[in-house]
Scaffold this active site. Sequence first.
Site, mmCIF file in Angstrom:
data_model
loop_
_atom_site.group_PDB
_atom_site.id
_atom_site.type_symbol
_atom_site.label_atom_id
_atom_site.label_comp_id
_atom_site.label_asym_id
_atom_site.label_seq_id
_atom_site.Cartn_x
_atom_site.Cartn_y
_atom_site.Cartn_z
ATOM 1 N N TYR A 198 7.928 -7.849 -0.773
ATOM 2 C CA TYR A 198 6.763 -6.989 -0.543
ATOM 3 C C TYR A 198 7.241 -5.597 -0.148
ATOM 4 C CZ TYR A 198 7.516 -7.486 4.517
ATOM 5 O OH TYR A 198 8.054 -7.452 5.789
ATOM 6 N N CYS A 199 6.349 -4.616 -0.340
ATOM 7 C CA CYS A 199 6.607 -3.243 0.105
ATOM 8 C C CYS A 199 5.250 -2.614 0.421
ATOM 9 C CB CYS A 199 7.393 -2.451 -0.931
ATOM 10 S SG CYS A 199 6.641 -2.373 -2.574
ATOM 11 N N THR A 200 5.197 -1.310 0.558
ATOM 12 C CA THR A 200 3.963 -0.655 1.013
ATOM 13 C C THR A 200 2.821 -0.809 0.006
ATOM 14 O OG1 THR A 200 5.337 0.995 2.136
ATOM 15 C CG2 THR A 200 2.996 1.488 1.904
ATOM 16 N N GLY A 202 3.613 -1.682 -3.571
ATOM 17 C CA GLY A 202 4.036 -2.491 -4.703
ATOM 18 C C GLY A 202 5.066 -1.874 -5.627
ATOM 19 N N ILE A 227 1.389 -4.155 0.988
ATOM 20 C CA ILE A 227 0.741 -4.377 2.283
ATOM 21 C C ILE A 227 -0.676 -3.797 2.291
ATOM 22 C CG2 ILE A 227 0.900 -3.902 4.763
ATOM 23 C CD1 ILE A 227 3.993 -3.551 4.232
#
Length: 343
Positions: A198-200, A202, A227
């Site tokens: 996951y990241c901020t 995508g 997220i």
Amino acid sequence: MQLYNKLSAKEREALLEEAGEDRLTLSFYAYAKIGNPELFRNHLYIAWDQIDVLGRIYVAHEGINAQLSVPAKRFNEFKAFIDEIYFLENVRLNIAIEHDIKSFLKLKVKVRTKIVADGLNDETFDVTNKGVHVDASKFNELINDPNTVLVDMRNHYESEIGHFQGAITPDVDTFRDSLDIIEEDLKEHKEDKNLVMYCTGGIRCEKASAYYKHRGFKNVYQLEGGIIEYTRQVEKQQLENKFIGKNFVFDHRRSERISEDVIAQCHQCGKPCDTHVNCANEACHLLFIQCEECAEKMNICCSDNCKEIAALPYEEQKALRKGKGASNKIFKKGRSEVLRFKQ
């Protein structure tokens, strides 16, 4: 025709306050083959400047990465414009949970070699062979599985203030730094574990998932929309929130609170705190975590030396900076010997 911003941040800030109109903070990205990034950049700037869009946008041959502030009353115009671009029609817009009329103060559209600095040679692997996108519900199901390894693809200053429970959070300064470290740490599990990333919003996972599949990982998943979208789905569907703390964002807000947990500490006194600031000494500008008490004591500076410089008249500060390159601390994001409690 003017194709760049001429107003200073302070002038723009004053105009936004005077207007007092609601604005939406949002982001989106798309990988696509853009033949002439400079021409596309100019097309975007002209259109968005006319409807008072502000933000930071990177355009490259490989696509676009955009973080924006859009006047709420002109959102439909903005949406209609991007829908007319074939590879942006119905692109997912990650709309912020919290809004601020001053999240961005300028419109900057820049042509870059890549829309995210990943250090990869895209010609060596199939960048379209990506991992499986999962929504918030499936993501929660996957990370509850003991056969899953959950990895945060963000940098240390992002994960320090908030991350998913049980996630591996590499202590890295940049995305490119994390790729080899993660592969080395997980090399024994390329075939027997679910690799969930996951990241901020995508975008980092889009490239990382394809890269890790190329490197032999068999079961690769990524959180769709990152997220930001996860938080929206959790609230809408009343799902269990597995994220603790704040989500770091790359605008003047610096973060969005996802849970009430404070998992970080003031870098100067060690008190529980998760508020990022930039050192008030513009020659330093170090990003670090500072509580209200230390901010008052240090005048929002990272050290006594910076405090002394920031107290000087502006023209004297400017003279001290003249002829000097930017301090390396600007790019270290919280790494400095003057910070006693940096994790």
